[in-house]
Design a protein around this motif. Structure first.
Motif, PDB file in Angstrom:
ATOM      1  N   ALA A 294       0.933  -1.228   0.106  1.00  0.00           N
ATOM      2  CA  ALA A 294       0.286   0.087  -0.112  1.00  0.00           C
ATOM      3  C   ALA A 294       0.883   1.402   0.219  1.00  0.00           C
ATOM      4  O   ALA A 294       0.573   2.334  -0.889  1.00  0.00           O
ATOM      5  CB  ALA A 294      -0.964   0.000   1.145  1.00  0.00           C
ATOM      6  N   ASN A 295       1.930   1.160   0.852  1.00  0.00           N
ATOM      7  CA  ASN A 295       2.949   2.416   0.919  1.00  0.00           C
ATOM      8  C   ASN A 295       3.576   2.657  -0.450  1.00  0.00           C
ATOM      9  O   ASN A 295       3.497   3.952  -1.029  1.00  0.00           O
ATOM     10  CB  ASN A 295       4.073   2.137   2.009  1.00  0.00           C
ATOM     11  CG  ASN A 295       5.058   2.992   1.866  1.00  0.00           C
ATOM     12  OD1 ASN A 295       6.007   3.166   1.096  1.00  0.00           O
ATOM     13  ND2 ASN A 295       4.880   4.250   2.741  1.00  0.00           N
ATOM     14  N   ALA A 296       3.828   1.657  -1.303  1.00  0.00           N
ATOM     15  CA  ALA A 296       4.738   1.628  -2.502  1.00  0.00           C
ATOM     16  C   ALA A 296       3.476   2.055  -3.555  1.00  0.00           C
ATOM     17  O   ALA A 296       4.044   3.023  -4.136  1.00  0.00           O
ATOM     18  CB  ALA A 296       5.155   0.125  -2.971  1.00  0.00           C
ATOM     19  N   ALA A 297       2.309   1.766  -3.523  1.00  0.00           N
ATOM     20  CA  ALA A 297       1.382   2.011  -4.313  1.00  0.00           C
ATOM     21  C   ALA A 297       0.955   3.531  -4.308  1.00  0.00           C
ATOM     22  O   ALA A 297       0.841   4.425  -5.408  1.00  0.00           O
ATOM     23  CB  ALA A 297       0.117   1.098  -4.327  1.00  0.00           C
ATOM     24  N   VAL A 298       0.736   3.872  -3.023  1.00  0.00           N
ATOM     25  CA  VAL A 298       0.383   5.400  -2.820  1.00  0.00           C
ATOM     26  C   VAL A 298       1.453   6.291  -3.326  1.00  0.00           C
ATOM     27  O   VAL A 298       1.411   7.315  -4.133  1.00  0.00           O
ATOM     28  CB  VAL A 298       0.118   5.644  -1.264  1.00  0.00           C
ATOM     29  CG1 VAL A 298      -0.130   7.080  -1.085  1.00  0.00           C
ATOM     30  CG2 VAL A 298      -1.491   4.628  -1.003  1.00  0.00           C
ATOM     31  N   THR A 299       2.864   5.988  -3.112  1.00  0.00           N
ATOM     32  CA  THR A 299       3.895   6.703  -3.268  1.00  0.00           C
ATOM     33  C   THR A 299       4.093   6.878  -4.749  1.00  0.00           C
ATOM     34  O   THR A 299       4.408   7.956  -5.309  1.00  0.00           O
ATOM     35  CB  THR A 299       5.262   6.181  -2.708  1.00  0.00           C
ATOM     36  OG1 THR A 299       4.872   6.148  -1.326  1.00  0.00           O
ATOM     37  CG2 THR A 299       6.558   6.951  -3.004  1.00  0.00           C
ATOM     38  N   MET A 300       4.124   5.713  -5.392  1.00  0.00           N
ATOM     39  CA  MET A 300       4.230   5.724  -6.780  1.00  0.00           C
ATOM     40  C   MET A 300       2.986   6.584  -7.643  1.00  0.00           C
ATOM     41  O   MET A 300       3.487   7.261  -8.579  1.00  0.00           O
ATOM     42  CB  MET A 300       4.174   4.216  -7.347  1.00  0.00           C
ATOM     43  CG  MET A 300       4.122   4.094  -8.893  1.00  0.00           C
ATOM     44  SD  MET A 300       5.730   4.575  -9.838  1.00  0.00           S
ATOM     45  CE  MET A 300       6.688   3.254  -9.468  1.00  0.00           C
ATOM     46  N   PHE A 301       1.870   6.576  -7.017  1.00  0.00           N
ATOM     47  CA  PHE A 301       0.860   7.317  -7.433  1.00  0.00           C
ATOM     48  C   PHE A 301       1.071   8.666  -7.367  1.00  0.00           C
ATOM     49  O   PHE A 301       0.829   9.492  -8.355  1.00  0.00           O
ATOM     50  CB  PHE A 301      -0.649   6.868  -6.807  1.00  0.00           C
ATOM     51  CG  PHE A 301      -1.623   7.916  -7.396  1.00  0.00           C
ATOM     52  CD1 PHE A 301      -2.363   7.604  -8.506  1.00  0.00           C
ATOM     53  CD2 PHE A 301      -2.236   8.722  -6.335  1.00  0.00           C
ATOM     54  CE1 PHE A 301      -3.236   8.581  -8.684  1.00  0.00           C
ATOM     55  CE2 PHE A 301      -3.274   9.552  -6.728  1.00  0.00           C
ATOM     56  CZ  PHE A 301      -3.785   9.393  -7.824  1.00  0.00           C
ATOM     57  N   LEU A 302       1.646   8.975  -6.294  1.00  0.00           N
ATOM     58  CA  LEU A 302       1.729  10.621  -6.066  1.00  0.00           C
ATOM     59  C   LEU A 302       2.836  11.051  -6.914  1.00  0.00           C
ATOM     60  O   LEU A 302       2.991  12.105  -7.514  1.00  0.00           O
ATOM     61  CB  LEU A 302       2.151  10.910  -4.705  1.00  0.00           C
ATOM     62  CG  LEU A 302       1.037  10.496  -3.492  1.00  0.00           C
ATOM     63  CD1 LEU A 302       1.445  10.779  -2.067  1.00  0.00           C
ATOM     64  CD2 LEU A 302      -0.216  11.500  -3.891  1.00  0.00           C
ATOM     65  N   ILE A 303       4.053  10.136  -7.044  1.00  0.00           N
ATOM     66  CA  ILE A 303       5.114  10.487  -7.820  1.00  0.00           C
ATOM     67  C   ILE A 303       4.755  10.627  -9.501  1.00  0.00           C
ATOM     68  O   ILE A 303       5.055  11.607 -10.017  1.00  0.00           O
ATOM     69  CB  ILE A 303       6.418   9.628  -7.751  1.00  0.00           C
ATOM     70  CG1 ILE A 303       6.978   9.560  -6.252  1.00  0.00           C
ATOM     71  CG2 ILE A 303       7.317   9.705  -8.782  1.00  0.00           C
ATOM     72  CD1 ILE A 303       7.893   8.322  -6.276  1.00  0.00           C
ATOM     73  N   LEU A 304       4.151   9.747  -9.862  1.00  0.00           N
ATOM     74  CA  LEU A 304       3.851   9.712 -11.360  1.00  0.00           C
ATOM     75  C   LEU A 304       2.565  10.951 -11.379  1.00  0.00           C
ATOM     76  O   LEU A 304       2.654  11.538 -12.539  1.00  0.00           O
ATOM     77  CB  LEU A 304       3.195   8.545 -11.720  1.00  0.00           C
ATOM     78  CG  LEU A 304       3.967   7.160 -11.686  1.00  0.00           C
ATOM     79  CD1 LEU A 304       3.284   5.989 -12.121  1.00  0.00           C
ATOM     80  CD2 LEU A 304       5.104   7.385 -12.499  1.00  0.00           C
ATOM     81  N   ARG A 305       1.734  11.006 -10.601  1.00  0.00           N
ATOM     82  CA  ARG A 305       0.884  12.131 -10.641  1.00  0.00           C
ATOM     83  C   ARG A 305       1.486  13.645 -10.850  1.00  0.00           C
ATOM     84  O   ARG A 305       1.324  14.553 -11.742  1.00  0.00           O
ATOM     85  CB  ARG A 305      -0.240  12.188  -9.293  1.00  0.00           C
ATOM     86  CG  ARG A 305      -1.245  13.279  -9.685  1.00  0.00           C
ATOM     87  CD  ARG A 305      -2.191  13.346  -8.505  1.00  0.00           C
ATOM     88  NE  ARG A 305      -3.164  14.197  -8.611  1.00  0.00           N
ATOM     89  CZ  ARG A 305      -3.970  14.634  -7.575  1.00  0.00           C
ATOM     90  NH1 ARG A 305      -4.095  13.738  -6.651  1.00  0.00           N
ATOM     91  NH2 ARG A 305      -5.042  15.481  -7.952  1.00  0.00           N
ATOM     92  N   THR A 306       2.643  13.626  -9.973  1.00  0.00           N
ATOM     93  CA  THR A 306       3.474  14.904  -9.894  1.00  0.00           C
ATOM     94  C   THR A 306       4.224  14.998 -11.447  1.00  0.00           C
ATOM     95  O   THR A 306       4.425  15.951 -11.966  1.00  0.00           O
ATOM     96  CB  THR A 306       4.372  14.961  -8.870  1.00  0.00           C
ATOM     97  OG1 THR A 306       3.602  14.890  -7.758  1.00  0.00           O
ATOM     98  CG2 THR A 306       5.110  16.263  -9.004  1.00  0.00           C
ATOM     99  N   ALA A 307       4.525  13.859 -11.858  1.00  0.00           N
ATOM    100  CA  ALA A 307       5.470  13.941 -13.180  1.00  0.00           C
ATOM    101  C   ALA A 307       4.545  13.999 -14.387  1.00  0.00           C
ATOM    102  O   ALA A 307       5.295  14.240 -15.362  1.00  0.00           O
ATOM    103  CB  ALA A 307       6.417  12.755 -13.160  1.00  0.00           C
ATOM    104  N   THR A 308       3.571  13.799 -14.221  1.00  0.00           N
ATOM    105  CA  THR A 308       2.390  13.776 -15.503  1.00  0.00           C
ATOM    106  C   THR A 308       1.999  15.185 -15.784  1.00  0.00           C
ATOM    107  O   THR A 308       1.411  15.851 -14.886  1.00  0.00           O
ATOM    108  CB  THR A 308       1.214  12.754 -15.162  1.00  0.00           C
ATOM    109  OG1 THR A 308       1.579  11.585 -14.895  1.00  0.00           O
ATOM    110  CG2 THR A 308       0.423  12.884 -16.575  1.00  0.00           C
ATOM    111  N   PRO A 309       2.469  15.688 -16.969  1.00  0.00           N
ATOM    112  CA  PRO A 309       1.946  17.220 -17.416  1.00  0.00           C
ATOM    113  C   PRO A 309       0.315  17.018 -17.437  1.00  0.00           C
ATOM    114  O   PRO A 309      -0.249  16.275 -17.908  1.00  0.00           O
ATOM    115  CB  PRO A 309       2.583  17.117 -18.851  1.00  0.00           C
ATOM    116  CG  PRO A 309       2.912  15.714 -19.215  1.00  0.00           C
ATOM    117  CD  PRO A 309       3.026  15.058 -17.966  1.00  0.00           C
ATOM    118  N   LEU A 310      -0.160  18.302 -17.055  1.00  0.00           N
ATOM    119  CA  LEU A 310      -1.471  18.478 -17.167  1.00  0.00           C
ATOM    120  C   LEU A 310      -1.760  18.950 -18.510  1.00  0.00           C
ATOM    121  O   LEU A 310      -1.307  19.433 -19.160  1.00  0.00           O
ATOM    122  CB  LEU A 310      -1.884  19.316 -16.181  1.00  0.00           C
ATOM    123  CG  LEU A 310      -1.636  19.127 -14.682  1.00  0.00           C
ATOM    124  CD1 LEU A 310      -2.215  20.508 -13.917  1.00  0.00           C
ATOM    125  CD2 LEU A 310      -2.444  17.854 -14.343  1.00  0.00           C
TER     126      LEU A 310
END
Length: 310
Positions: A294-310
């Motif tokens: 769960a920790n890895a999934a949430v962390t990856m989600f937040l990282i990829l959300r930040t790295a994804t251009p809007l």
């Protein structure tokens, strides 16, 4: 994310002690349910972490359709050893998916063929086949659950032993043992470290049906005799996730258990015993696996959300 993404891949090792001790010290029903739950949760967690690692590995491949920000060095830095682990996770996850799909397809195909072969017979709960090959198994699904047995096996058993056979197979169907067997089989395909749990559940599911049959027949020795005779002449079941009286496994241990007293029924073993400590160790490993994934999934989600251009 750190090393948390790797922990669920190796935490199944914490369940090895309970896989061995549960067979000997827990009631078969408790052991089957406990081991299946541990295996299922750990398999899901390890598969999720493989998928997260695959995202990192896929983002490094040239020509991938993912956003450019996903392959940014800062994103890859969130996963240790991203160059090796990320790329290695791609074939590993593909192998898990392919093996699980093949197991499900084979399981479904055997059940469909078995039901088709019984289509012309009366729709009773027991299907007796005129076959020279002795075998018997519980066949779930279709219009109704059925016990399949051949005349060759029935001819090898005395009337009381036949009642034990039918009581055993009905116990498999009533308690849905095929679901436990299929769950641990898929779990072992998802993570090879869970194979000891698959082997243990294959045994405890049969012991669970043995104890149910012994209560139904009222004579533990009769059930033990029926198991011994069937094991000597039977070829087992058509697929590992179907259950039967003479399923492959340690038959002498099953017979020895039936010749002894009935096991005590406990929902959880005493804490200050070897099996109790092993059970708590497996529970801690399962909880740690769930929290790590769960920790890895949430962390990856937040990282990829930040790295994804809007």
């Amino acid at each position: 994310m750190g090393v948390f993404v790797f922990l669920p891949l190796v935490l199944p090792l914490t369940a090895w002690p309970i896989a061995r001790l549960a067979e000997q010290h827990l009631h078969p029903r408790t052991a089957t349910r406990l081991l299946t739950a541990v295996a299922a949760v750990m398999a899901l967690c390890s598969t999720l972490c493989l998928a997260l690692l695959m995202v990192v590995g896929t983002a490094q491949l040239p020509g991938n359709p993912l956003p450019d920000g996903w392959s940014d060095p800062e994103v890859r830095a969130a996963v240790p050893y991203d160059e090796v682990a990320g790329k290695a996770a791609i074939p590993a996850l593909c192998a898990v998916v392919a093996a699980s799909a093949r197991a499900l397809w084979r399981h479904g195909r055997v059940r469909r063929r078995a039901h088709q072969a019984l289509a012309g017979l009366p729709g009773s709960a027991v299907a007796v086949l005129p076959d020279d090959v002795p075998y018997a198994y519980a066949l779930p699904g279709g219009r109704r659950d059925r016990v399949v047995v051949t005349t060759a096996l029935l001819d090898c058993l005395e009337p009381a032993e036949r009642r034990a056979l039918f009581a055993h197979e009905r116990a498999h169907l009533a308690d849905r043992h095929h679901r436990f067997l299929l769950a641990v089989r898929l779990a072992a395909l998802a993570n090879p470290f869970l194979r000891p749990l698959r082997t243990a559940v294959a045994y405890t599911a049969e012991r669970w049906a043995d104890e149910t049959a012994a209560r139904a027949v009222g004579d533990r020795r009769t059930v033990a005799t029926a198991i011994g005779k069937a094991a000597l002449v039977s070829r087992g079941t058509p697929v590992a996730t179907l259950a039967g009286l003479a399923a492959p496994g340690p038959v002498p241990r099953r017979v020895a258990a039936l010749l002894g007293p009935a096991p005590a029924v406990r929902t959880w073993p005493p804490v200050f015993t070897s099996v109790g400590l092993a059970a708590w160790g497996a529970a801690a490993g399962t909880a740690m696996s769930a929290m790590s994934s769960a920790n890895a999934a949430v962390t990856m989600f937040l990282i990829l959300r930040t790295a994804t251009p809007l």
